[in-house]
Design an enzyme around this catalytic site. Structure first.
Site, short mmCIF file in Angstrom:
data_model
loop_
_atom_site.label_atom_id
_atom_site.label_comp_id
_atom_site.label_asym_id
_atom_site.label_seq_id
_atom_site.Cartn_x
_atom_site.Cartn_y
_atom_site.Cartn_z
N SER A 229 -8.78 0.31 -21.23
CA SER A 229 -9.50 -0.46 -23.02
C SER A 229 -7.44 0.50 -23.57
CB SER A 229 -9.93 0.15 -23.12
OG SER A 229 -10.27 0.00 -24.62
N TYR A 242 -17.98 6.39 -24.44
CA TYR A 242 -16.93 5.14 -23.50
C TYR A 242 -15.68 5.19 -23.23
CZ TYR A 242 -15.14 1.06 -23.41
OH TYR A 242 -14.28 -0.21 -23.18
P1 NAD Z 1 -18.99 -7.77 -20.86
O1 NAD Z 1 -20.51 -7.87 -20.86
O2 NAD Z 1 -18.55 -9.38 -20.71
O3 NAD Z 1 -18.66 -7.93 -18.91
C1 NAD Z 1 -19.19 -6.09 -19.25
C2 NAD Z 1 -20.28 -6.58 -17.69
O4 NAD Z 1 -20.56 -5.35 -17.35
C3 NAD Z 1 -21.13 -7.00 -17.97
O5 NAD Z 1 -21.40 -8.68 -17.85
C4 NAD Z 1 -22.36 -6.88 -17.36
O6 NAD Z 1 -22.54 -7.88 -16.08
C5 NAD Z 1 -21.84 -5.45 -16.56
N1 NAD Z 1 -22.72 -3.99 -16.63
C6 NAD Z 1 -22.58 -3.18 -17.73
N2 NAD Z 1 -23.40 -2.66 -16.99
C7 NAD Z 1 -23.96 -2.80 -15.58
C8 NAD Z 1 -24.67 -2.25 -14.47
N3 NAD Z 1 -25.87 -1.42 -15.03
N4 NAD Z 1 -25.49 -2.65 -13.71
C9 NAD Z 1 -23.84 -3.80 -13.01
N5 NAD Z 1 -22.90 -4.50 -13.80
C10 NAD Z 1 -23.30 -3.88 -15.55
O7 NAD Z 1 -17.70 -7.73 -21.53
P2 NAD Z 1 -16.45 -7.25 -21.16
O8 NAD Z 1 -15.55 -7.08 -22.61
O9 NAD Z 1 -15.02 -8.32 -21.10
O10 NAD Z 1 -15.86 -6.72 -20.75
C11 NAD Z 1 -15.06 -5.74 -19.82
C12 NAD Z 1 -14.43 -4.74 -19.59
O11 NAD Z 1 -13.93 -4.98 -20.63
C13 NAD Z 1 -15.29 -4.28 -19.54
O12 NAD Z 1 -14.74 -2.75 -18.47
C14 NAD Z 1 -14.42 -3.26 -21.46
O13 NAD Z 1 -15.01 -2.30 -21.15
C15 NAD Z 1 -13.68 -4.06 -20.90
N6 NAD Z 1 -12.54 -3.87 -22.70
C16 NAD Z 1 -13.33 -4.76 -22.97
C17 NAD Z 1 -12.94 -4.87 -24.11
C18 NAD Z 1 -13.82 -5.74 -25.42
O14 NAD Z 1 -13.27 -5.32 -27.47
N7 NAD Z 1 -14.81 -6.80 -25.38
C19 NAD Z 1 -12.25 -4.08 -25.12
C20 NAD Z 1 -11.81 -2.62 -24.21
C21 NAD Z 1 -12.02 -3.15 -22.92
#
Ligand code: NAD
Ligand code: MG
Length: 337
Positions: A229, A242
């Site tokens: 991120s 985080y």
């Molecule tokens: P999202 O909620 O769609 O995906 C996150 C997923 O993590 C969930 O769908 C869930 O299945 C999984 N998860 C969480 N805890 C879990 C557990 N204990 N066991 C199994 N699965 C678990 O959200 P996203 O934003 O697509 O996140 C995906 C990645 O992107 C993450 O690593 C997040 O840190 C990163 N990210 C997101 C953003 C943003 O703004 N959305 C920005 C930077 C990085």
């Protein structure tokens, strides 16, 4: 074309057919139906202004219980369901994607399947309805789709996850550690030990456990991808726990890349900026931040998961063979990878 055919006939007249095939194969490797398909994909597309491509703030206030569902978001996120077009870049690959039910993980799963890969996804049991949609989309591409629900905070489950994926896919070439936990807390005083532990387990321990379980199965040419991120390099005040896990992600990518390069295994990461996903509406952001989500980025809007799919593909594709230890950013002009 006519010119090429002519030269082919001329060549055949003077050389053995086998030699001719080898000599002109770069121009003739595609069968007629493949050529037609490629022509469709390569036909000119209208230029699209990225600032106008997707919804901009203000967004409606919305909150879901963690871990949230993409199907309940307003506006619905775009994971490339109707837009991603593959071209065989991952044909025959076998991929495991954590958090593959929604967000970046879903966009990655759809793209990988359309690029010809068989795909296993992990998610939490509460996300079954989102996961079912992804499984159907992978199957619609004629690829093997494997659904493996379970909680990554357990070491035993992480091992079982990899074993199940390897068995169901018949091997493993691509591991995408994408799942994460993000809960906004105004003060470090509001972060309980349980909270801190859950974030560390999901974001740091789970990749550690899954990589260790996967490594014995990864052959030269395989790859590991971690979702980091912009928080890794520009942490927000309210994401104390985080943000440091994302710095850890960026760090493990760089360390492991050095460790595994001699074995022919590449390790890379992706650093998204603000992306419209369930993570943000299920405790990841305050309502105040959500309403203006993405407003601060030079693009003036949040990104959509679909906009990152091609990066996950690029990092997994074998033509990116010299890229390892890299973090590719996608943040609408803000942040640093
Ligand atoms: P999202 O909620 O769609 O995906 C996150 C997923 O993590 C969930 O769908 C869930 O299945 C999984 N998860 C969480 N805890 C879990 C557990 N204990 N066991 C199994 N699965 C678990 O959200 P996203 O934003 O697509 O996140 C995906 C990645 O992107 C993450 O690593 C997040 O840190 C990163 N990210 C997101 C953003 C943003 O703004 N959305 C920005 C930077 C990085
Ligand atoms: Mg989800």
């Amino acid at each position: 074309m006519e010119k090429k055919d002519l030269s082919r006939r001329q060549l055949i007249g003077s050389l053995g057919a086998g030699v001719v095939a080898a000599a002109i194969s770069p121009l003739n490797v595609y069968a007629a139906d493949e050529k037609k398909e490629m022509k469709v994909k390569r036909s000119a597309q209208p230029l699209q202004d990225p600032t106008k491509k997707y919804p901009k703030p203000p967004f409606k206030s919305q909150s879901q219980p963690w871990p949230g569902l993409a199907s309940k978001m307003n506006p619905p996120p775009d994971h490339g369901e109707k837009s991603y077009v593959g071209s065989g870049r991952l044909a025959g690959r076998k991929a495991l994607i954590t958090g593959g039910d929604s967000g970046m993980g879903r966009a990655c799963a759809i793209a990988y399947a359309r690029e010809g890969a068989d795909v296993a996804i992990n998610y939490l049991p509460a996300e079954e309805s989102d996961a079912k949609e992804v499984i159907a989309l992978i199957k619609a591409e004629g690829r093997t789709a494997v659904a493996i629900p379970g909680d990554l905070r357990s070491e035993a489950f992480c091992k079982q996850l990899v074993d199940t994926a390897v068995q169901a896919l018949g091997g493993l070439d691509i591991l995408v550690n994408n799942a994460a936990r993000q809960q906004t807390r105004a003060s470090i005083m509001d972060v309980s030990t349980e909270d801190f532990d859950a974030t560390m387990k999901t974001n740091i321990y789970a990749p550690f456990w899954t990589i260790k379980a996967a490594l014995p199965h990864l052959k030269p040419g395989s790859c590991i991808i971690g979702t980091s991120s912009v928080q890794a390099t520009d942490p927000s005040a309210e994401l104390y726990d985080y943000a440091q896990t994302k710095a850890a992600t960026t760090s493990y990518v760089r360390s492991l890349a050095k460790q595994l390069a001699p074995k022919g295994i590449r390790v890379n990461g992706i650093a998204p900026g603000p992306i419209w996903t369930p993570l943000q509406v299920s405790g990841g952001a305050t309502q105040e931040k959500l309403k203006k989500f993405g407003e601060d980025s030079p693009m003036g809007r949040p990104g959509q998961p679909a906009e990152l799919a091609s990066i996950y593909v690029q990092l997994a594709a074998s033509d990116a063979s010299y890229a390892t230890g890299q973090i590719y950013g996608s943040a609408g002009g803000g942040g640093l990878p």
